[in-house]
Write an enzyme that holds these catalytic residues in place. Structure first.
Site, PDB file in Angstrom:
ATOM      1  CG  ASN A  26      -3.655  -2.471   6.590  1.00 36.71           C
ATOM      2  OD1 ASN A  26      -3.513  -2.100   5.432  1.00 36.71           O
ATOM      3  ND2 ASN A  26      -4.593  -3.322   6.953  1.00 36.71           N
ATOM      4  CE1 TYR A  31      -9.427  -2.441  -0.024  1.00 44.52           C
ATOM      5  CE2 TYR A  31      -8.573  -0.602  -1.302  1.00 44.52           C
ATOM      6  CZ  TYR A  31      -8.371  -1.705  -0.490  1.00 44.52           C
ATOM      7  OH  TYR A  31      -7.089  -2.079  -0.149  1.00 44.52           O
ATOM      8  CD  GLU A  80      -9.017  -8.871  -3.686  1.00 46.61           C
ATOM      9  OE1 GLU A  80      -9.915  -8.606  -2.865  1.00 46.61           O
ATOM     10  OE2 GLU A  80      -7.920  -9.380  -3.360  1.00 46.61           O
ATOM     11  CE  LYS A  87      -3.923  -2.308   2.220  1.00 48.69           C
ATOM     12  NZ  LYS A  87      -5.007  -2.183   3.213  1.00 48.69           N
ATOM     13  NE  ARG A  92      -7.419 -13.421   5.544  1.00 44.67           N
ATOM     14  CZ  ARG A  92      -7.961 -12.209   5.379  1.00 44.67           C
ATOM     15  NH1 ARG A  92      -7.670 -11.492   4.312  1.00 44.67           N
ATOM     16  NH2 ARG A  92      -8.793 -11.726   6.269  1.00 44.67           N
ATOM     17  CG  HIS A 120      -5.462  -6.289  -0.266  1.00 52.73           C
ATOM     18  ND1 HIS A 120      -6.660  -6.152   0.405  1.00 52.73           N
ATOM     19  CD2 HIS A 120      -5.676  -7.197  -1.253  1.00 52.73           C
ATOM     20  CE1 HIS A 120      -7.568  -6.940  -0.172  1.00 52.73           C
ATOM     21  NE2 HIS A 120      -6.985  -7.583  -1.177  1.00 52.73           N
TER      22      HIS A 120
END
Ligand code: CMP
Length: 139
Positions: free
Chosen positions: A114, A51, A128, A11, A87, A117
């Protein structure tokens, strides 16, 4: 366990803070193969589209403006159990809750900024990945 794919973005906060190389290194060291990679950016329109699932949530407008605030790195990653293992590698959405040693624990600043993604399902990884990469850009 069969090989499958996940989609990630580094990000704007992590790119701007110079963490791109370290994050890609963590990803590769943890057994993920890069099958597509792109240094790019999201316009406001593209970020709202990406999003759209969060439209209406209180953080949506800020999220869209943050995600279109600077360059990002988009990638498709391949590994056995890719969704869950990625994750685990990135840690909780809120870096304050992310386990020691995870990417968000090391590089993220806040729940919004953060660092990375990670897709939450095989279906979303496909959607995506297709959002960013044409068939010619995936291997
Ligand atoms: P990500 O999983 O990439 O996709 C949705 C993003 O919304 C999430 O990361 C966070 O960066 C961002 N976000 C901002 N505020 C919140 C919040 N309060 N709860 C969940 N996600 C949030």
């Amino acid at each position: 366990m069969t090989k499958n794919r996940t989609f990630t973005m580094i990000k704007p906060d992590a790119v701007a803070n110079g963490h791109t190389g370290a994050i890609l290194n963590d990803i590769i060291k943890n057994g993920f193969k890069l099958v597509a990679l792109k240094y790019t950016s999201l316009s406001g329109t593209k970020a709202s589209e990406f999003y759209a699932v969060h439209a209406g949530r209180p953080f949506y407008n800020d999220l869209v403006s943050f995600m279109s605030s600077g360059p990002i790195v988009a990638a498709i990653l391949e590994k056995n159990n890719a969704i869950d293992d990625f994750r685990t590698l990135i840690g909780a959405t809120d870096p304050a809750k992310a386990d020691e040693g995870t990417i968000r624990n090391k590089y993220a600043k806040s729940i919004e900024a953060n660092a990375v993604h990670g897709s939450d399902s095989d279906e979303n990884a496909e959607i995506e990945g297709n959002f960013f990469f044409s068939a010619f850009e995936r291997f």
